[in-house]
Design a protein around this motif. Structure first.
Motif, mmCIF file in Angstrom:
data_model
loop_
_atom_site.group_PDB
_atom_site.id
_atom_site.type_symbol
_atom_site.label_atom_id
_atom_site.label_comp_id
_atom_site.label_asym_id
_atom_site.label_seq_id
_atom_site.Cartn_x
_atom_site.Cartn_y
_atom_site.Cartn_z
ATOM 1 N N MET A 17 1.703 9.897 -10.101
ATOM 2 C CA MET A 17 0.878 9.955 -11.303
ATOM 3 C C MET A 17 -0.003 11.202 -11.302
ATOM 4 O O MET A 17 -0.280 11.780 -12.350
ATOM 5 C CB MET A 17 0.007 8.700 -11.401
ATOM 6 C CG MET A 17 0.785 7.422 -11.682
ATOM 7 S SD MET A 17 -0.283 5.952 -11.596
ATOM 8 C CE MET A 17 -1.499 6.358 -12.852
ATOM 9 N N LEU A 18 -0.437 11.613 -10.119
ATOM 10 C CA LEU A 18 -1.302 12.788 -10.002
ATOM 11 C C LEU A 18 -0.502 14.089 -9.966
ATOM 12 O O LEU A 18 -1.088 15.174 -9.952
ATOM 13 C CB LEU A 18 -2.161 12.690 -8.740
ATOM 14 C CG LEU A 18 -3.179 11.539 -8.707
ATOM 15 C CD1 LEU A 18 -3.894 11.492 -7.367
ATOM 16 C CD2 LEU A 18 -4.183 11.674 -9.845
ATOM 17 N N GLY A 19 0.799 13.966 -9.958
ATOM 18 C CA GLY A 19 1.651 15.148 -9.949
ATOM 19 C C GLY A 19 1.660 15.899 -8.631
ATOM 20 O O GLY A 19 1.930 17.110 -8.602
ATOM 21 N N VAL A 20 1.387 15.194 -7.542
ATOM 22 C CA VAL A 20 1.395 15.823 -6.218
ATOM 23 C C VAL A 20 2.838 15.972 -5.761
ATOM 24 O O VAL A 20 3.593 14.991 -5.708
ATOM 25 C CB VAL A 20 0.600 14.984 -5.198
ATOM 26 C CG1 VAL A 20 0.643 15.639 -3.818
ATOM 27 C CG2 VAL A 20 -0.836 14.804 -5.676
ATOM 28 N N SER A 21 3.219 17.182 -5.438
ATOM 29 C CA SER A 21 4.602 17.432 -5.030
ATOM 30 C C SER A 21 4.884 16.886 -3.641
ATOM 31 O O SER A 21 3.988 16.782 -2.796
ATOM 32 C CB SER A 21 4.894 18.935 -5.048
ATOM 33 O OG SER A 21 4.029 19.611 -4.151
ATOM 34 N N SER A 22 6.119 16.553 -3.387
ATOM 35 C CA SER A 22 6.525 16.032 -2.085
ATOM 36 C C SER A 22 6.516 17.142 -1.042
ATOM 37 O O SER A 22 6.918 18.280 -1.309
ATOM 38 C CB SER A 22 7.927 15.429 -2.176
ATOM 39 O OG SER A 22 8.401 15.093 -0.891
ATOM 40 N N LEU A 23 6.055 16.808 0.151
ATOM 41 C CA LEU A 23 6.035 17.773 1.241
ATOM 42 C C LEU A 23 7.444 18.098 1.736
ATOM 43 O O LEU A 23 7.663 19.138 2.366
ATOM 44 C CB LEU A 23 5.204 17.236 2.411
ATOM 45 C CG LEU A 23 3.699 17.124 2.182
ATOM 46 C CD1 LEU A 23 3.034 16.442 3.365
ATOM 47 C CD2 LEU A 23 3.084 18.497 1.950
ATOM 48 N N LEU A 24 8.379 17.220 1.434
ATOM 49 C CA LEU A 24 9.751 17.424 1.900
ATOM 50 C C LEU A 24 10.598 18.164 0.878
ATOM 51 O O LEU A 24 11.747 18.518 1.161
ATOM 52 C CB LEU A 24 10.403 16.069 2.224
ATOM 53 C CG LEU A 24 9.715 15.243 3.317
ATOM 54 C CD1 LEU A 24 10.431 13.915 3.512
ATOM 55 C CD2 LEU A 24 9.652 16.019 4.627
ATOM 56 N N ALA A 66 0.827 -1.213 0.000
ATOM 57 C CA ALA A 66 0.000 0.000 0.000
ATOM 58 C C ALA A 66 0.858 1.259 0.000
ATOM 59 O O ALA A 66 0.510 2.261 -0.641
ATOM 60 C CB ALA A 66 -0.924 -0.008 1.214
ATOM 61 N N GLY A 67 1.984 1.209 0.704
ATOM 62 C CA GLY A 67 2.871 2.371 0.728
ATOM 63 C C GLY A 67 3.434 2.684 -0.648
ATOM 64 O O GLY A 67 3.480 3.841 -1.074
ATOM 65 N N ALA A 68 3.871 1.630 -1.337
ATOM 66 C CA ALA A 68 4.420 1.815 -2.682
ATOM 67 C C ALA A 68 3.351 2.305 -3.652
ATOM 68 O O ALA A 68 3.601 3.186 -4.493
ATOM 69 C CB ALA A 68 5.031 0.505 -3.172
ATOM 70 N N LEU A 69 2.140 1.750 -3.538
ATOM 71 C CA LEU A 69 1.045 2.185 -4.412
ATOM 72 C C LEU A 69 0.646 3.626 -4.121
ATOM 73 O O LEU A 69 0.318 4.385 -5.036
ATOM 74 C CB LEU A 69 -0.160 1.254 -4.226
ATOM 75 C CG LEU A 69 -0.013 -0.165 -4.788
ATOM 76 C CD1 LEU A 69 -1.188 -1.031 -4.378
ATOM 77 C CD2 LEU A 69 0.122 -0.121 -6.317
ATOM 78 N N ASN A 70 0.663 4.013 -2.861
ATOM 79 C CA ASN A 70 0.349 5.389 -2.485
ATOM 80 C C ASN A 70 1.356 6.355 -3.111
ATOM 81 O O ASN A 70 0.991 7.389 -3.676
ATOM 82 C CB ASN A 70 0.365 5.521 -0.964
ATOM 83 C CG ASN A 70 -0.211 6.827 -0.467
ATOM 84 O OD1 ASN A 70 -1.203 6.854 0.246
ATOM 85 N ND2 ASN A 70 0.407 7.944 -0.826
ATOM 86 N N TRP A 71 2.623 6.009 -3.009
ATOM 87 C CA TRP A 71 3.677 6.848 -3.571
ATOM 88 C C TRP A 71 3.537 6.949 -5.092
ATOM 89 O O TRP A 71 3.682 8.031 -5.674
ATOM 90 C CB TRP A 71 5.032 6.255 -3.205
ATOM 91 C CG TRP A 71 6.201 7.002 -3.762
ATOM 92 C CD1 TRP A 71 6.779 8.142 -3.276
ATOM 93 C CD2 TRP A 71 6.935 6.659 -4.944
ATOM 94 N NE1 TRP A 71 7.830 8.533 -4.055
ATOM 95 C CE2 TRP A 71 7.951 7.641 -5.100
ATOM 96 C CE3 TRP A 71 6.844 5.622 -5.874
ATOM 97 C CZ2 TRP A 71 8.859 7.607 -6.165
ATOM 98 C CZ3 TRP A 71 7.741 5.592 -6.928
ATOM 99 C CH2 TRP A 71 8.732 6.581 -7.066
ATOM 100 N N ALA A 72 3.247 5.808 -5.748
ATOM 101 C CA ALA A 72 3.087 5.812 -7.194
ATOM 102 C C ALA A 72 1.872 6.636 -7.617
ATOM 103 O O ALA A 72 1.919 7.371 -8.615
ATOM 104 C CB ALA A 72 2.949 4.377 -7.703
ATOM 105 N N LEU A 73 0.780 6.546 -6.862
ATOM 106 C CA LEU A 73 -0.428 7.297 -7.186
ATOM 107 C C LEU A 73 -0.186 8.801 -7.076
ATOM 108 O O LEU A 73 -0.617 9.573 -7.947
ATOM 109 C CB LEU A 73 -1.563 6.874 -6.250
ATOM 110 C CG LEU A 73 -2.908 7.584 -6.437
ATOM 111 C CD1 LEU A 73 -3.455 7.326 -7.836
ATOM 112 C CD2 LEU A 73 -3.918 7.115 -5.388
#
Length: 209
Positions: A67-74, A57-64
């Motif tokens: 794909m949506l172009g959500v920038s990293s909070l870090l 689930a963690g890997a799928l969350n990161w991949a999703l």
């Protein structure tokens, strides 16, 4: 129960001869003996499930998110800078980005509890979730348990830690959903026998370990 195996059985905090045929003091119906899971064993099972979820689930969350172009909070921070920035983040922003992970985690837990009464981690550690009648919990009870799991995390995980001090080694979500986590090696899980379809019945757990 102190988490170690023992031949002593307790009922309502009193020692009971394990060779007796215990009965409920309220309704005088026969109880089935059970070995309640120690908090340490529950923690080990949860750790296995957490590892599985992080890898899937963690890997799928990161991949999703990618794909949506959500920038990293870090941002581009790494190492110690990334850790310090993580501590400064708004909890709401973190939870929003982790929603897919939590949704998949809930599906994972709910599916295994409803179908078999145990997750892969619980199966590996020889544990099972049962209702007051000793059966695999039904979907509605599973949903209530999932809600309790989430609520138990909010006060710094106190709802989960409760199992370490509870007489029956039950966490908040167990009390909320009227479930028990028992050792799967037991001849039959817990509690009072009943022919009534209503799962919310008076029951008493006989603890062996």
């Amino acid at each position: 129960m102190d988490g170690s195996d023992s031949s002593n059985t307790t009922r309502a905090g009193h020692l009971v001869d394990p060779t007796d045929d215990p009965t409920c003091p309220a309704c005088e119906e026969r109880l089935l003996p059970v070995r309640v899971a120690a908090a340490t064993r529950r923690l080990a099972a949860s750790s296995v499930d957490a590892a599985i979820l992080l890898l899937t689930a963690g890997a799928l969350n990161w991949a999703l998110l990618g794909m949506l172009g959500v920038s990293s909070l870090l941002g581009s921070a790494s190492g110690l800078d990334a850790l310090l920035r993580l501590l400064e983040l708004e909890p709401g922003a973190v939870l929003l980005r982790a929603l897919p992970f939590f949704a998949m985690s809930g599906f994972y837990l709910g599916l295994f509890w409803a179908l078999t009464g145990r997750t892969p981690g619980q199966r590996l550690l020889g544990l099972r979730v049962v209702d007051p009648g000793g059966a695999t919990p039904r979907p509605l009870r599973v949903l209530v348990r999932l809600l309790g799991v989430a609520l138990g995390l909010l006060p710094a995980g106190l709802g989960w830690l409760w199992a370490a001090f509870d007489l029956e080694r039950r966490a908040w979500h167990d009390h909320l959903a009227q479930t028990y986590v028992v050792r799967d090696a037991s001849p039959r899980p817990v509690v009072r026998e009943t022919s009534k379809p209503d799962p919310v019945v008076r029951s008493e757990v006989v603890r062996q370990s």
